[in-house]
Design an enzyme around this catalytic site. Sequence first.
Site, PDB file in Angstrom:
ATOM      1  N   ASP A 106      39.379  48.769  42.604  1.00  0.00           N
ATOM      2  CA  ASP A 106      39.410  49.340  43.931  1.00  0.00           C
ATOM      3  C   ASP A 106      40.575  50.093  44.117  1.00  0.00           C
ATOM      4  O   ASP A 106      41.708  49.789  43.254  1.00  0.00           O
ATOM      5  CB  ASP A 106      39.330  48.090  45.277  1.00  0.00           C
TER       6      ASP A 106
HETATM    7  N1  URA Z   1      36.811  42.877  42.474  1.00  0.00           N
HETATM    8  C1  URA Z   1      36.975  43.295  43.546  1.00  0.00           C
HETATM    9  O1  URA Z   1      36.896  42.989  44.692  1.00  0.00           O
HETATM   10  N2  URA Z   1      37.836  44.655  43.444  1.00  0.00           N
HETATM   11  C2  URA Z   1      38.246  45.114  42.220  1.00  0.00           C
HETATM   12  O2  URA Z   1      38.966  45.970  42.285  1.00  0.00           O
HETATM   13  C3  URA Z   1      37.838  44.402  40.990  1.00  0.00           C
HETATM   14  C4  URA Z   1      36.979  43.232  41.150  1.00  0.00           C
END
Ligand code: URA
Length: 268
Positions: A106
């Site tokens: 993310d």
């Molecule tokens: N899980 C998440 O919620 N975000 C990420 O970036 C990776 C795994």
Amino acid sequence: MGEKMRLDRLLAECGEGTRSEVKTYIKKGRVSVNGAVVKDNGLKVDLAEDEVIFGGHRVVYEKFRYFMLNKPQGCVSATRDGLSATVLDLLNGEITRDLFPVGRLDKDTEGFLLITNDGQLGHELLSPRKHVDKCYIACVTKALEPAQIEKFRQGVDVGDDKLTMPAGIELVTGAAATPYEVAAAAAGIIRRSGATEKYGESMAGFQETYKVTLQEGRYHQVKRMFEAFGSKVVYLKRISMGDVCLDESLAPGEYRRLTEDEVEALRR
Ligand code: URA
């Protein structure tokens, strides 16, 4: 005899210039193969055997390239984005045309992102059927009850068709004075000056830190798994993929090539 490639293509693929620029260099006699100047753009060179020299250095073709990036918050795990900087923008000076990030973190997640042009390996590392562990440090606003931890391990209903696959979860503890320090140390961020200021506000409500291990990578998976138990992830960092750990000497935004041993470890 190994794989062969046209001389002009080899130079262009190795970043020595555009196809038309390298053709000019060849025509001007600036390129030699096995000690002799070559002016034929289309000469087929053996990628393993022939010694191509340009600008005083040997031009070595690498079919696959592998980089470990410590992804900072604020940039997106895509090859192109109209608005934000992408992780490829951080690979200054590399030829990024054929590179892609293996899976997505993310925008506000930090940590280990593999960037490569090896599609086969990328696919295998992400396939849930291959059971490759991805480890995260998650700072959350609410500690999970023992029964919730058990569910987290067995499979969580995050609103998809299926429960999540079995996952690992361990509490991260330490001798640090405050929960923030425990989390920061675990996430490897306390050593950098200004970290407290940088992360302080976005970590409001922070209470507990967990190490989470997943073998799949659904959208916002770690966040949704905690959310299922009323706990919010306020800081997330990936620290390893398979047997390869994030090199903590890389500050967020920095990258390096994977060593041969690391590439081997990922292929296993
Ligand atoms: N899980 C998440 O919620 N975000 C990420 O970036 C990776 C795994």
